[in-house]
Write an enzyme that holds these catalytic residues in place. Sequence first.
Site, mmCIF file in Angstrom:
data_model
loop_
_atom_site.group_PDB
_atom_site.id
_atom_site.type_symbol
_atom_site.label_atom_id
_atom_site.label_comp_id
_atom_site.label_asym_id
_atom_site.label_seq_id
_atom_site.Cartn_x
_atom_site.Cartn_y
_atom_site.Cartn_z
ATOM 1 N N ARG A 1 -9.506 0.782 9.229
ATOM 2 C CA ARG A 1 -9.114 -0.594 9.540
ATOM 3 C C ARG A 1 -10.164 -1.302 10.379
ATOM 4 O O ARG A 1 -9.975 -2.466 10.718
ATOM 5 C CB ARG A 1 -7.803 -0.581 10.321
ATOM 6 C CG ARG A 1 -6.574 -0.932 9.478
ATOM 7 C CD ARG A 1 -5.390 -0.795 10.408
ATOM 8 N NE ARG A 1 -4.227 -1.518 10.068
ATOM 9 C CZ ARG A 1 -3.148 -0.974 9.494
ATOM 10 N NH1 ARG A 1 -3.149 0.270 9.110
ATOM 11 N NH2 ARG A 1 -2.074 -1.695 9.310
ATOM 12 N N LYS B 1 0.817 -1.214 0.000
ATOM 13 C CA LYS B 1 0.000 0.000 0.000
ATOM 14 C C LYS B 1 0.856 1.272 0.000
ATOM 15 O O LYS B 1 0.620 2.184 -0.782
ATOM 16 C CB LYS B 1 -0.928 0.035 1.232
ATOM 17 C CG LYS B 1 -1.904 -1.139 1.299
ATOM 18 C CD LYS B 1 -2.878 -0.989 2.467
ATOM 19 C CE LYS B 1 -2.229 -1.072 3.843
ATOM 20 N NZ LYS B 1 -1.742 -2.413 4.219
ATOM 21 N N ARG C 1 11.369 -6.506 4.415
ATOM 22 C CA ARG C 1 11.292 -5.068 4.692
ATOM 23 C C ARG C 1 11.903 -4.775 6.061
ATOM 24 O O ARG C 1 12.572 -3.756 6.239
ATOM 25 C CB ARG C 1 9.825 -4.620 4.642
ATOM 26 C CG ARG C 1 9.650 -3.132 4.830
ATOM 27 C CD ARG C 1 8.239 -2.689 4.529
ATOM 28 N NE ARG C 1 7.317 -2.979 5.618
ATOM 29 C CZ ARG C 1 6.005 -2.764 5.562
ATOM 30 N NH1 ARG C 1 5.457 -2.260 4.469
ATOM 31 N NH2 ARG C 1 5.233 -3.030 6.578
ATOM 32 N N ARG D 1 -0.505 -9.084 13.539
ATOM 33 C CA ARG D 1 -1.065 -8.069 12.633
ATOM 34 C C ARG D 1 -2.020 -8.731 11.643
ATOM 35 O O ARG D 1 -3.055 -8.165 11.308
ATOM 36 C CB ARG D 1 0.070 -7.315 11.920
ATOM 37 C CG ARG D 1 0.752 -6.325 12.867
ATOM 38 C CD ARG D 1 2.161 -5.996 12.430
ATOM 39 N NE ARG D 1 2.199 -5.205 11.218
ATOM 40 C CZ ARG D 1 3.274 -5.110 10.434
ATOM 41 N NH1 ARG D 1 4.380 -5.783 10.736
ATOM 42 N NH2 ARG D 1 3.244 -4.374 9.356
ATOM 43 N N ARG E 1 11.637 -1.099 11.285
ATOM 44 C CA ARG E 1 10.362 -1.282 11.990
ATOM 45 C C ARG E 1 10.389 -2.567 12.789
ATOM 46 O O ARG E 1 10.491 -3.650 12.215
ATOM 47 C CB ARG E 1 9.208 -1.332 10.977
ATOM 48 C CG ARG E 1 8.808 0.021 10.466
ATOM 49 C CD ARG E 1 7.653 -0.069 9.498
ATOM 50 N NE ARG E 1 6.469 -0.743 10.068
ATOM 51 C CZ ARG E 1 5.291 -0.777 9.451
ATOM 52 N NH1 ARG E 1 5.140 -0.186 8.286
ATOM 53 N NH2 ARG E 1 4.268 -1.391 10.012
HETATM 54 P P1 AMP Z 1 0.967 0.220 8.973
HETATM 55 O O1 AMP Z 1 2.082 1.185 8.793
HETATM 56 O O2 AMP Z 1 -0.263 0.602 8.192
HETATM 57 O O3 AMP Z 1 1.384 -1.202 8.754
HETATM 58 O O4 AMP Z 1 0.522 0.318 10.503
HETATM 59 C C1 AMP Z 1 1.413 -0.032 11.553
HETATM 60 C C2 AMP Z 1 0.667 -0.112 12.868
HETATM 61 O O5 AMP Z 1 0.076 1.176 13.173
HETATM 62 C C3 AMP Z 1 -0.503 -1.074 12.900
HETATM 63 O O6 AMP Z 1 -0.081 -2.408 13.176
HETATM 64 C C4 AMP Z 1 -1.348 -0.486 14.034
HETATM 65 O O7 AMP Z 1 -0.796 -0.782 15.289
HETATM 66 C C5 AMP Z 1 -1.183 1.006 13.804
HETATM 67 N N1 AMP Z 1 -2.232 1.545 12.892
HETATM 68 C C6 AMP Z 1 -2.048 2.098 11.661
HETATM 69 N N2 AMP Z 1 -3.217 2.478 11.115
HETATM 70 C C7 AMP Z 1 -4.176 2.152 12.029
HETATM 71 C C8 AMP Z 1 -5.592 2.254 12.045
HETATM 72 N N3 AMP Z 1 -6.277 2.781 11.019
HETATM 73 N N4 AMP Z 1 -6.253 1.820 13.148
HETATM 74 C C9 AMP Z 1 -5.586 1.296 14.206
HETATM 75 N N5 AMP Z 1 -4.257 1.136 14.239
HETATM 76 C C10 AMP Z 1 -3.544 1.557 13.164
#
Ligand code: AMP
Length: 190
Positions: free
Chosen positions: A89, A14, A128, A146, A134
Amino acid sequence: MKNIVLFGPPGAGKGTQAEMLKLKYKLIHISTGDVFRFNIKNETELGLMAKSFMDRGELVPDEVTIDMLEAEVRKNPQANGFIFDGFPRTESQAKALDVFLEKNNTDINGMVALEVPENLLVERLLNRGLTSGRSDDQDEGKIRNRFHEYETKTAVLKDYYQNQNKYFGVDGVGSIEEITQRLEEVIDQL
Ligand code: AMP
């Protein structure tokens, strides 16, 4: 305005694709994960709160996430539209987004979903993790958590947007350029 939800499980690509699409369509890219990571780096109150959830591979609670997303949208009053990456989400987030956009006389044009098989996702995330720094990409337990969050809370959003005739699945396996092209074919029609 063109508002796109870029959807897909962790590791679907994404963020990479949003970087391409924002240039082509002149949209503002909002990644809630990136905003949380920025806040963690800067040790803000929001960052400290979010960190405990992110470190476990759990979703951050809806209320704070929704408030944060709305604040990010408000920072861009002149935008042509937005690419929402990693948001919504949960179903409550999706509903809150609809209400918020309606108040601003706009809506979601479509959810474009990157479809990638799970075995490829784990491989991509671990790769990654070697360079992204990360911690949630470096531990298979966190990665599995996740996916669990995705399956139990996020995957239902496919139905949510399908019911509004706004769901568009795209094959997320291939080169970055091939996938961008597939996404553009869909987004051009929205
Ligand atoms: P991402 O960078 O999208 O993979 O998000 C990394 C982490 O951020 C996720 O595993 C969640 O802990 C948190 N996170 C990101 N977006 C959301 C969301 N819309 N709702 C809740 N937690 C989020």
